[in-house]
Design a protein around this motif. Structure first.
Motif, PDB file in Angstrom:
ATOM      1  N   MET A 179       0.830  -1.207   0.000  1.00  0.00           N
ATOM      2  CA  MET A 179       0.000   0.000   0.000  1.00  0.00           C
ATOM      3  C   MET A 179       0.860   1.251   0.000  1.00  0.00           C
ATOM      4  SD  MET A 179      -3.090  -0.768   2.628  1.00  0.00           S
ATOM      5  CE  MET A 179      -3.070  -2.395   3.297  1.00  0.00           C
ATOM      6  N   LEU A 180       1.889   1.254   0.835  1.00  0.00           N
ATOM      7  CA  LEU A 180       2.746   2.437   0.942  1.00  0.00           C
ATOM      8  C   LEU A 180       3.555   2.676  -0.328  1.00  0.00           C
ATOM      9  CD1 LEU A 180       4.018   2.102   4.619  1.00  0.00           C
ATOM     10  CD2 LEU A 180       2.115   3.474   3.751  1.00  0.00           C
ATOM     11  N   ALA A 181       3.823   1.613  -1.065  1.00  0.00           N
ATOM     12  CA  ALA A 181       4.588   1.744  -2.311  1.00  0.00           C
ATOM     13  C   ALA A 181       3.732   2.250  -3.467  1.00  0.00           C
ATOM     14  CB  ALA A 181       5.209   0.400  -2.684  1.00  0.00           C
ATOM     15  N   ASN A 182       2.428   2.237  -3.306  1.00  0.00           N
ATOM     16  CA  ASN A 182       1.522   2.692  -4.354  1.00  0.00           C
ATOM     17  C   ASN A 182       1.671   4.208  -4.507  1.00  0.00           C
ATOM     18  OD1 ASN A 182      -0.635   3.563  -5.918  1.00  0.00           O
ATOM     19  ND2 ASN A 182      -2.090   2.151  -4.985  1.00  0.00           N
ATOM     20  N   PHE A 207      -2.761   4.464   9.299  1.00  0.00           N
ATOM     21  CA  PHE A 207      -2.034   4.673  10.555  1.00  0.00           C
ATOM     22  C   PHE A 207      -2.958   4.483  11.756  1.00  0.00           C
ATOM     23  CE2 PHE A 207      -0.607   7.407  14.040  1.00  0.00           C
ATOM     24  CZ  PHE A 207       0.648   6.856  14.270  1.00  0.00           C
ATOM     25  N   ALA A 208      -4.130   5.080  11.688  1.00  0.00           N
ATOM     26  CA  ALA A 208      -5.087   4.970  12.798  1.00  0.00           C
ATOM     27  C   ALA A 208      -5.482   3.510  13.030  1.00  0.00           C
ATOM     28  CB  ALA A 208      -6.320   5.832  12.524  1.00  0.00           C
ATOM     29  N   ASP A 216       5.643  -1.534  14.577  1.00  0.00           N
ATOM     30  CA  ASP A 216       6.585  -1.302  13.476  1.00  0.00           C
ATOM     31  C   ASP A 216       5.857  -0.873  12.204  1.00  0.00           C
ATOM     32  OD1 ASP A 216       8.687  -1.973  15.143  1.00  0.00           O
ATOM     33  OD2 ASP A 216       8.966  -3.990  14.291  1.00  0.00           O
ATOM     34  N   LEU A 217       4.744  -1.527  11.915  1.00  0.00           N
ATOM     35  CA  LEU A 217       3.957  -1.145  10.737  1.00  0.00           C
ATOM     36  C   LEU A 217       3.435   0.278  10.883  1.00  0.00           C
ATOM     37  CD1 LEU A 217       1.997  -4.461  10.091  1.00  0.00           C
ATOM     38  CD2 LEU A 217       3.756  -3.455   8.615  1.00  0.00           C
ATOM     39  N   ALA A 218       2.942   0.618  12.060  1.00  0.00           N
ATOM     40  CA  ALA A 218       2.449   1.981  12.297  1.00  0.00           C
ATOM     41  C   ALA A 218       3.583   2.990  12.129  1.00  0.00           C
ATOM     42  CB  ALA A 218       1.836   2.096  13.690  1.00  0.00           C
ATOM     43  N   ALA A 219       4.771   2.640  12.586  1.00  0.00           N
ATOM     44  CA  ALA A 219       5.917   3.540  12.438  1.00  0.00           C
ATOM     45  C   ALA A 219       6.269   3.738  10.962  1.00  0.00           C
ATOM     46  CB  ALA A 219       7.126   2.999  13.202  1.00  0.00           C
ATOM     47  N   GLU A 271       6.186   7.283   8.927  1.00  0.00           N
ATOM     48  CA  GLU A 271       7.288   7.797   8.097  1.00  0.00           C
ATOM     49  C   GLU A 271       6.794   8.204   6.709  1.00  0.00           C
ATOM     50  OE1 GLU A 271      10.551   8.546   8.700  1.00  0.00           O
ATOM     51  OE2 GLU A 271       9.984   8.215  10.783  1.00  0.00           O
ATOM     52  N   LYS A 272       5.917   7.392   6.138  1.00  0.00           N
ATOM     53  CA  LYS A 272       5.348   7.717   4.829  1.00  0.00           C
ATOM     54  C   LYS A 272       4.550   9.015   4.900  1.00  0.00           C
ATOM     55  CE  LYS A 272       3.717   6.936   0.612  1.00  0.00           C
ATOM     56  NZ  LYS A 272       4.518   6.863  -0.585  1.00  0.00           N
ATOM     57  N   LEU A 273       3.760   9.158   5.958  1.00  0.00           N
ATOM     58  CA  LEU A 273       2.958  10.373   6.132  1.00  0.00           C
ATOM     59  C   LEU A 273       3.878  11.588   6.284  1.00  0.00           C
ATOM     60  CD1 LEU A 273       0.102  11.436   6.372  1.00  0.00           C
ATOM     61  CD2 LEU A 273       0.207  10.993   8.820  1.00  0.00           C
ATOM     62  N   LYS A 274       4.932  11.436   7.045  1.00  0.00           N
ATOM     63  CA  LYS A 274       5.902  12.519   7.215  1.00  0.00           C
ATOM     64  C   LYS A 274       6.532  12.910   5.883  1.00  0.00           C
ATOM     65  CE  LYS A 274      10.135  13.479   9.809  1.00  0.00           C
ATOM     66  NZ  LYS A 274      11.141  12.904  10.722  1.00  0.00           N
ATOM     67  N   ALA A 275       6.886  11.909   5.095  1.00  0.00           N
ATOM     68  CA  ALA A 275       7.488  12.171   3.782  1.00  0.00           C
ATOM     69  C   ALA A 275       6.495  12.850   2.837  1.00  0.00           C
ATOM     70  CB  ALA A 275       7.979  10.861   3.165  1.00  0.00           C
ATOM     71  N   MET A 276       5.232  12.489   2.946  1.00  0.00           N
ATOM     72  CA  MET A 276       4.208  13.097   2.080  1.00  0.00           C
ATOM     73  C   MET A 276       3.996  14.572   2.406  1.00  0.00           C
ATOM     74  SD  MET A 276       1.350  10.085   1.964  1.00  0.00           S
ATOM     75  CE  MET A 276       0.435  10.572   0.492  1.00  0.00           C
TER      76      MET A 276
END
Length: 93
Positions: free
Chosen positions: A25-28, A40-41, A79-82, A86-91
């Motif tokens: 999902m994050l790679a999409n 995340f939630a 770990d998955l939430a982290a 990170e993805k949200l921070k990068a976005m």
């Protein structure tokens, strides 16, 4: 009586599946910030549930390997939430 071992087994299967699906999902490249926030939630909620499950298993005196499995599940969700955080921070950059 609650089947804590059954719940742990079910949650471990779900955790394994999430461990495979979340990176996809994050790679999409089309994933939206709203979708990442929702993911995340959901993962935070699962991590909280896994913690409560571990505490219940400890309270009812289950063996160390069972407690250790619950700890691994809790860590997996954290770990998955982290990684989602990170993805949200990068976005947001």
């Amino acid at each position: 009586m609650t089947d804590w071992i059954g719940i742990l087994k079910e949650q471990t299967v779900n955790g394994d599946q999430m461990g495979r699906e979340v990176p996809k999902m994050l790679a999409n490249p089309d994933i939206s910030e709203t979708q990442v926030k929702t993911l995340f939630a959901a993962l935070e909620k699962q991590a909280d549930f896994a913690e409560k499950l571990r505490l219940a298993l400890e309270k009812f005196g289950h063996d160390f390997p069972i407690i250790k499995a619950a700890e691994r599940l809790e860590e997996r969700y954290a770990d998955l939430a982290a990684s989602v955080a990170e993805k949200l921070k990068a976005m947001r950059k």
